[in-house]
Design a protein around this motif. Structure first.
Motif, PDB file in Angstrom:
ATOM      1  N   PRO A   1     -10.418   3.981  12.086  1.00  6.64           N
ATOM      2  CA  PRO A   1      -9.604   4.913  12.867  1.00  6.64           C
ATOM      3  C   PRO A   1      -8.167   4.429  13.079  1.00  6.64           C
ATOM      4  CG  PRO A   1     -11.015   3.652  14.306  1.00  6.64           C
ATOM      5  CD  PRO A   1     -11.361   3.237  12.893  1.00  6.64           C
ATOM      6  N   ALA A   2      -7.304   5.393  13.204  1.00 10.24           N
ATOM      7  CA  ALA A   2      -5.919   5.184  13.640  1.00 10.24           C
ATOM      8  C   ALA A   2      -5.203   4.047  12.929  1.00 10.24           C
ATOM      9  CB  ALA A   2      -5.883   4.971  15.156  1.00 10.24           C
ATOM     10  N   MET A   3      -5.295   4.037  11.614  1.00  6.14           N
ATOM     11  CA  MET A   3      -4.576   3.018  10.855  1.00  6.14           C
ATOM     12  C   MET A   3      -3.402   3.685  10.155  1.00  6.14           C
ATOM     13  SD  MET A   3      -6.091   0.463   8.020  1.00  6.14           S
ATOM     14  CE  MET A   3      -5.049  -0.672   7.168  1.00  6.14           C
ATOM     15  N   GLU A   4      -2.207   3.210  10.403  1.00  5.76           N
ATOM     16  CA  GLU A   4      -1.002   3.773   9.797  1.00  5.76           C
ATOM     17  C   GLU A   4      -0.905   3.325   8.349  1.00  5.76           C
ATOM     18  OE1 GLU A   4       2.004   5.729   8.720  1.00  5.76           O
ATOM     19  OE2 GLU A   4       1.301   6.022  10.776  1.00  5.76           O
ATOM     20  N   THR A   5      -0.995   4.282   7.443  1.00  2.85           N
ATOM     21  CA  THR A   5      -0.949   3.938   6.020  1.00  2.85           C
ATOM     22  C   THR A   5       0.332   4.408   5.335  1.00  2.85           C
ATOM     23  OG1 THR A   5      -2.161   5.963   5.478  1.00  2.85           O
ATOM     24  CG2 THR A   5      -3.468   3.946   5.754  1.00  2.85           C
ATOM     25  N   GLU A   6       1.156   5.197   6.023  1.00  2.00           N
ATOM     26  CA  GLU A   6       2.355   5.751   5.386  1.00  2.00           C
ATOM     27  C   GLU A   6       3.324   4.659   4.933  1.00  2.00           C
ATOM     28  OE1 GLU A   6       5.980   8.861   6.283  1.00  2.00           O
ATOM     29  OE2 GLU A   6       4.137   9.033   7.430  1.00  2.00           O
ATOM     30  N   ALA A   7       3.609   3.689   5.795  1.00  6.38           N
ATOM     31  CA  ALA A   7       4.537   2.608   5.418  1.00  6.38           C
ATOM     32  C   ALA A   7       3.967   1.790   4.258  1.00  6.38           C
ATOM     33  CB  ALA A   7       4.819   1.710   6.622  1.00  6.38           C
ATOM     34  N   PHE A   8       2.672   1.553   4.294  1.00  3.81           N
ATOM     35  CA  PHE A   8       2.016   0.792   3.231  1.00  3.81           C
ATOM     36  C   PHE A   8       2.132   1.505   1.892  1.00  3.81           C
ATOM     37  CE2 PHE A   8      -2.039   0.029   0.895  1.00  3.81           C
ATOM     38  CZ  PHE A   8      -1.814  -1.293   0.546  1.00  3.81           C
ATOM     39  N   THR A   9       1.842   2.814   1.878  1.00  6.21           N
ATOM     40  CA  THR A   9       1.893   3.549   0.621  1.00  6.21           C
ATOM     41  C   THR A   9       3.327   3.676   0.103  1.00  6.21           C
ATOM     42  OG1 THR A   9       1.871   5.668   1.794  1.00  6.21           O
ATOM     43  CG2 THR A   9      -0.248   4.817   1.009  1.00  6.21           C
ATOM     44  N   LYS A  10       4.293   3.807   0.999  1.00  2.12           N
ATOM     45  CA  LYS A  10       5.702   3.832   0.574  1.00  2.12           C
ATOM     46  C   LYS A  10       6.085   2.507  -0.074  1.00  2.12           C
ATOM     47  CE  LYS A  10       7.607   7.280   3.688  1.00  2.12           C
ATOM     48  NZ  LYS A  10       8.508   7.539   4.812  1.00  2.12           N
ATOM     49  N   ARG A  11       5.616   1.418   0.503  1.00  2.00           N
ATOM     50  CA  ARG A  11       5.910   0.103  -0.054  1.00  2.00           C
ATOM     51  C   ARG A  11       5.278  -0.050  -1.441  1.00  2.00           C
ATOM     52  NH1 ARG A  11       4.434  -5.816   2.473  1.00  2.00           N
ATOM     53  NH2 ARG A  11       5.270  -6.983   0.727  1.00  2.00           N
ATOM     54  N   VAL A  12       4.025   0.399  -1.586  1.00  2.00           N
ATOM     55  CA  VAL A  12       3.358   0.343  -2.883  1.00  2.00           C
ATOM     56  C   VAL A  12       4.164   1.135  -3.915  1.00  2.00           C
ATOM     57  CG1 VAL A  12       1.298   1.090  -4.168  1.00  2.00           C
ATOM     58  CG2 VAL A  12       1.036  -0.070  -1.970  1.00  2.00           C
ATOM     59  N   ALA A  13       4.582   2.327  -3.558  1.00  2.00           N
ATOM     60  CA  ALA A  13       5.361   3.160  -4.487  1.00  2.00           C
ATOM     61  C   ALA A  13       6.684   2.489  -4.838  1.00  2.00           C
ATOM     62  CB  ALA A  13       5.603   4.538  -3.875  1.00  2.00           C
ATOM     63  N   ASN A  14       7.374   1.957  -3.846  1.00  2.00           N
ATOM     64  CA  ASN A  14       8.665   1.310  -4.089  1.00  2.00           C
ATOM     65  C   ASN A  14       8.531   0.062  -4.955  1.00  2.00           C
ATOM     66  OD1 ASN A  14      10.109   3.210  -2.623  1.00  2.00           O
ATOM     67  ND2 ASN A  14      10.014   2.033  -0.723  1.00  2.00           N
ATOM     68  N   GLU A  15       7.505  -0.739  -4.704  1.00  2.00           N
ATOM     69  CA  GLU A  15       7.369  -2.005  -5.423  1.00  2.00           C
ATOM     70  C   GLU A  15       6.797  -1.846  -6.828  1.00  2.00           C
ATOM     71  OE1 GLU A  15       5.610  -5.177  -3.171  1.00  2.00           O
ATOM     72  OE2 GLU A  15       6.934  -4.822  -1.460  1.00  2.00           O
TER      73      GLU A  15
ATOM     74  N   GLY B   1       7.082   1.277  -8.614  1.00  2.00           N
ATOM     75  CA  GLY B   1       7.782   2.321  -9.339  1.00  2.00           C
ATOM     76  C   GLY B   1       6.944   3.555  -9.586  1.00  2.00           C
ATOM     77  N   TYR B   2       5.705   3.547  -9.096  1.00  7.33           N
ATOM     78  CA  TYR B   2       4.818   4.698  -9.269  1.00  7.33           C
ATOM     79  C   TYR B   2       5.208   5.805  -8.291  1.00  7.33           C
ATOM     80  CZ  TYR B   2       1.246   2.531 -12.240  1.00  7.33           C
ATOM     81  OH  TYR B   2       0.555   1.975 -13.270  1.00  7.33           O
ATOM     82  N   SER B   3       4.957   7.024  -8.703  1.00  2.52           N
ATOM     83  CA  SER B   3       5.003   8.166  -7.806  1.00  2.52           C
ATOM     84  C   SER B   3       3.553   8.428  -7.426  1.00  2.52           C
ATOM     85  CB  SER B   3       5.605   9.376  -8.524  1.00  2.52           C
ATOM     86  OG  SER B   3       5.477  10.529  -7.720  1.00  2.52           O
ATOM     87  N   LEU B   4       3.163   8.033  -6.228  1.00  2.55           N
ATOM     88  CA  LEU B   4       1.759   8.135  -5.821  1.00  2.55           C
ATOM     89  C   LEU B   4       1.341   9.594  -5.670  1.00  2.55           C
ATOM     90  CD1 LEU B   4       1.499   5.294  -3.155  1.00  2.55           C
ATOM     91  CD2 LEU B   4       1.014   5.190  -5.591  1.00  2.55           C
ATOM     92  N   THR B   5       0.186   9.914  -6.215  1.00  5.66           N
ATOM     93  CA  THR B   5      -0.378  11.249  -6.061  1.00  5.66           C
ATOM     94  C   THR B   5      -1.553  11.258  -5.093  1.00  5.66           C
ATOM     95  OG1 THR B   5      -1.788  10.890  -7.988  1.00  5.66           O
ATOM     96  CG2 THR B   5       0.331  11.985  -8.369  1.00  5.66           C
ATOM     97  N   ASP B   6      -2.164  10.114  -4.903  1.00  6.68           N
ATOM     98  CA  ASP B   6      -3.295  10.006  -3.988  1.00  6.68           C
ATOM     99  C   ASP B   6      -3.625   8.534  -3.809  1.00  6.68           C
ATOM    100  OD1 ASP B   6      -5.280  10.880  -2.283  1.00  6.68           O
ATOM    101  OD2 ASP B   6      -6.685  11.447  -3.863  1.00  6.68           O
ATOM    102  N   TYR B   7      -4.427   8.222  -2.819  1.00  9.09           N
ATOM    103  CA  TYR B   7      -4.876   6.850  -2.622  1.00  9.09           C
ATOM    104  C   TYR B   7      -6.107   6.824  -1.729  1.00  9.09           C
ATOM    105  CZ  TYR B   7      -2.635   7.093   1.974  1.00  9.09           C
ATOM    106  OH  TYR B   7      -2.283   7.455   3.244  1.00  9.09           O
ATOM    107  N   GLN B   8      -6.877   5.763  -1.872  1.00  8.08           N
ATOM    108  CA  GLN B   8      -8.007   5.485  -0.994  1.00  8.08           C
ATOM    109  C   GLN B   8      -7.993   3.990  -0.708  1.00  8.08           C
ATOM    110  OE1 GLN B   8     -11.512   6.961  -3.033  1.00  8.08           O
ATOM    111  NE2 GLN B   8     -11.237   8.989  -2.168  1.00  8.08           N
ATOM    112  N   VAL B   9      -8.279   3.636   0.539  1.00  8.10           N
ATOM    113  CA  VAL B   9      -8.288   2.231   0.949  1.00  8.10           C
ATOM    114  C   VAL B   9      -9.685   1.902   1.469  1.00  8.10           C
ATOM    115  CG1 VAL B   9      -7.298   0.511   2.503  1.00  8.10           C
ATOM    116  CG2 VAL B   9      -5.843   2.323   1.561  1.00  8.10           C
ATOM    117  N   TYR B  10     -10.249   0.794   0.952  1.00  4.99           N
ATOM    118  CA  TYR B  10     -11.581   0.365   1.361  1.00  4.99           C
ATOM    119  C   TYR B  10     -11.526  -1.066   1.889  1.00  4.99           C
ATOM    120  CZ  TYR B  10     -12.954   4.214  -1.720  1.00  4.99           C
ATOM    121  OH  TYR B  10     -13.078   5.432  -2.333  1.00  4.99           O
ATOM    122  N   PHE B  11     -12.316  -1.303   2.912  1.00  4.36           N
ATOM    123  CA  PHE B  11     -12.526  -2.640   3.439  1.00  4.36           C
ATOM    124  C   PHE B  11     -14.019  -2.935   3.353  1.00  4.36           C
ATOM    125  CE2 PHE B  11      -8.750  -1.065   5.604  1.00  4.36           C
ATOM    126  CZ  PHE B  11      -7.865  -2.116   5.443  1.00  4.36           C
TER     127      PHE B  11
END
Length: 144
Positions: free
Chosen positions: A104-118, A120-130
């Motif tokens: 619950p309540a995990m901010e993923t927007e900054a993380f996904t922006k960083r992934v895209a920036n680092e 060079g991908y234009s992300l279309t979707d993502y899933q995060v698992y622990f």
């Protein structure tokens, strides 16, 4: 959770037939937080729909995922799990008992922006698992 009418409208709008089985698969999936696989849903719905096959459940889940009413989770098991909550949110799976929960309540927007920036991908979707041991399994065997 969408109403039956909303699900039917989405199915029709995407060119799919509205069947009682498809509606039942969505409703069963939307009622639970357990992230069931197709076999679990089949066993739950079989008493209500005795002529329904496992293939019907798989096809229904495929359609629900295709039209954005469910998401498929690949958690390193023999079969996929499904979630009617299609918002971007991480999941966690117990490596002992297999329980799957939402994170619950995990901010993923900054993380996904960083992934895209680092990358060079234009992300279309993502899933995060622990992965880890759930509180019940930790309590049952606190040594590890």
């Amino acid at each position: 959770m969408l109403t039956t009418e909303q699900v039917a409208e989405r199915l029709r709008g995407q060119g799919f037939k509205v069947t009682p089985q498809r509606l039942a698969v969505y409703q069963a999936l939307a009622r639970t937080k357990a992230h069931p696989n197709a076999e679990t849903l089949f066993k739950e719905l079989r008493p209500l729909y005795p002529t329904m096959s496992l293939a019907t459940v798989y096809k229904s889940l495929s359609i629900l995922c295709a039209i954005g009413l469910a998401q498929e989770l690949s958690l390193g098991e023999d079969s996929f799990r499904y979630d009617a909550d299609t918002s971007h949110h991480p999941h966690i799976r117990c490596t002992v008992c297999g329980r799957v929960d939402d994170v619950p309540a995990m901010e993923t927007e900054a993380f996904t922006k960083r992934v895209a920036n680092e990358t060079g991908y234009s992300l279309t979707d993502y899933q995060v698992y622990f992965f880890g041991r759930c509180p019940v399994c930790r309590k049952a065997n606190p040594v590890h």
